[in-house]
Design a protein around this motif. Structure first.
Motif, PDB file in Angstrom:
ATOM      1  N   GLU A 120       0.776  -1.175  -0.002  1.00 54.12           N
ATOM      2  CA  GLU A 120       0.053   0.166   0.069  1.00 54.12           C
ATOM      3  C   GLU A 120       0.936   1.370  -0.095  1.00 54.12           C
ATOM      4  OE1 GLU A 120      -2.630   0.463   3.380  1.00 54.12           O
ATOM      5  OE2 GLU A 120      -3.702   2.123   2.504  1.00 54.12           O
ATOM      6  N   PHE A 131      -2.825   0.671  -4.207  1.00 52.72           N
ATOM      7  CA  PHE A 131      -2.435  -0.752  -3.688  1.00 52.72           C
ATOM      8  C   PHE A 131      -1.638  -1.375  -4.920  1.00 52.72           C
ATOM      9  CE2 PHE A 131      -5.454  -0.344  -0.288  1.00 52.72           C
ATOM     10  CZ  PHE A 131      -5.104  -1.201   0.615  1.00 52.72           C
ATOM     11  N   ASN A 152      -0.277  -4.747  -6.423  1.00 52.59           N
ATOM     12  CA  ASN A 152      -0.341  -6.204  -6.621  1.00 52.59           C
ATOM     13  C   ASN A 152       1.303  -6.715  -6.667  1.00 52.59           C
ATOM     14  OD1 ASN A 152      -1.177  -8.686  -6.519  1.00 52.59           O
ATOM     15  ND2 ASN A 152      -2.706  -8.273  -7.976  1.00 52.59           N
ATOM     16  N   LYS A 157      -6.457  -6.703  -3.432  1.00 51.46           N
ATOM     17  CA  LYS A 157      -6.077  -5.978  -2.497  1.00 51.46           C
ATOM     18  C   LYS A 157      -6.596  -6.126  -1.164  1.00 51.46           C
ATOM     19  CE  LYS A 157      -9.807  -2.331  -3.170  1.00 51.46           C
ATOM     20  NZ  LYS A 157     -10.528  -2.630  -1.960  1.00 51.46           N
TER      21      LYS A 157
END
Length: 331
Positions: free
Chosen positions: A127, A137, A139, A256
């Motif tokens: 984050e 966010f 990945n 997320k």
């Protein structure tokens, strides 16, 4: 002499000053006969200078601090007369250095945009909170490079991989996400962009607000594509064509929240997702099973638990060795 210096400085510092005027001003610093008058002019000019650039040092305060330190040493020194000339020399030298440095810097073009970077390695979700309050966010195996004062004063992010954005609203300063394939412009909204360079598709999913998909250097669009909440734009890398469809956005943004939802996902795509999420390498020994499809949800399960679930749902077997996983058809 003093009038000449004042005249040269006035012409050289003007906003519309030409190259000759500036060169003549700077040449004063190389004329020993003008040293005392030049220092005197700079010292007087220093107290009247108010820099507009807030990032520049406050010369007035800085000079005062320098002078106070010299005065402190003066009380400890024996000869005030000797000190006075020494102090003026030291202060003037510092002033000249500061003045020339800042002046030359002011002649340069607009400073280059400062970019910051964030990276989420394989096996993790990160984050990032930007200075304007925007939340990103990242990945697994994704990275961003961002600037709050990018080209033309906009907020901009360069994305490689996948990211979910909750953009702070600011109508006067658009927010642009640059991918390797197209740009996404917003003012304040929630959306997801999946743009891994190794994938066959680039996918933008809109949850709230509005986004505008625009051309980039690599891809020229006939017109901008405007998405509404619940819509998804899918760019095929092979045909370079867009497909717009209505979707359940949670299926594409749940990652997320540390959850993956698979809906009729083939094994080939599943392998890529698992490699990114768990930071492992997966090899499929039998290519004919890549077309098998899997439905399910992953939240807190370990990679071993996932492989066991897949083994029960699909006709496959597997072997784990460290970070290496081999998948084969069930005998």
């Amino acid at each position: 002499m003093k009038d000449h210096i004042k005249k040269v400085f006035k012409a050289g510092k003007a906003e519309n000053a030409g190259w000759d005027d500036r060169q003549e001003m700077l040449s004063l610093f190389h004329q020993p006969g003008m040293e005392f008058d030049l220092k005197d002019h700079l010292l007087k000019d220093l107290y009247k200078t108010e820099l507009k650039d807030m990032d520049s040092p406050n010369l007035k305060k800085l000079f005062n601090r320098i002078w106070c330190k010299i005065e402190l040493k003066n009380h400890q020194a024996g000869s005030k007369t000797k000190y006075l000339y020494t102090a003026i020399g030291i202060a003037a030298a510092l002033v000249i250095g500061l003045f020339v440095g800042i002046y030359i810097n002011s002649l340069q073009t607009k400073p280059e945009t400062v970019y910051y970077a964030a990276h989420s390695p394989k096996g993790s979700v990160s984050e990032v909170i930007l200075p304007d309050g925007t939340v990103i966010f990242l990945n697994a195996d994704s990275r961003v490079r961002y600037a709050m004062e990018g080209e033309n004063g906009i907020r901009e992010v360069f994305l490689t991989g996948e990211a979910w954005f909750d953009v702070a609203k600011n109508p006067d300063k658009p927010f642009v996400v640059h991918t390797s394939f197209y740009d996404v412009q917003v003012t304040g909204t929630q959306f997801n962009v999946k743009a891994y360079e190794t994938d066959n598709e680039v996918v933008t999913t809109l949850e709230e607000g509005q986004v505008i998909i625009q051309s980039s250097e690599k891809l020229k669009l006939a017109e901008d594509i405007i998405l509404k909440p619940g819509e998804q734009a899918v760019l095929s890398m092979s045909s370079k064509e867009f497909t717009i469809r209505n979707v359940n956005t949670k299926w594409f943004t749940s990652w997320k929240d540390n959850k993956l939802i698979f809906i009729n996902t083939n094994l080939k795509e599943l392998v890529v997702l698992l490699e990114r999420r768990y930071g492992v390498e997966i090899e499929v020994l039998n290519k004919e099973i890549l077309g098998l499809h899997f439905d399910g949800t992953i939240k807190n399960e370990s990679i071993i638990e996932i492989m066991e679930i897949m083994k029960k749902a699909l006709p496959i077997s597997y072997k784990i060795s460290g970070q290496q996983i081999e998948i084969a058809s069930k005998k």
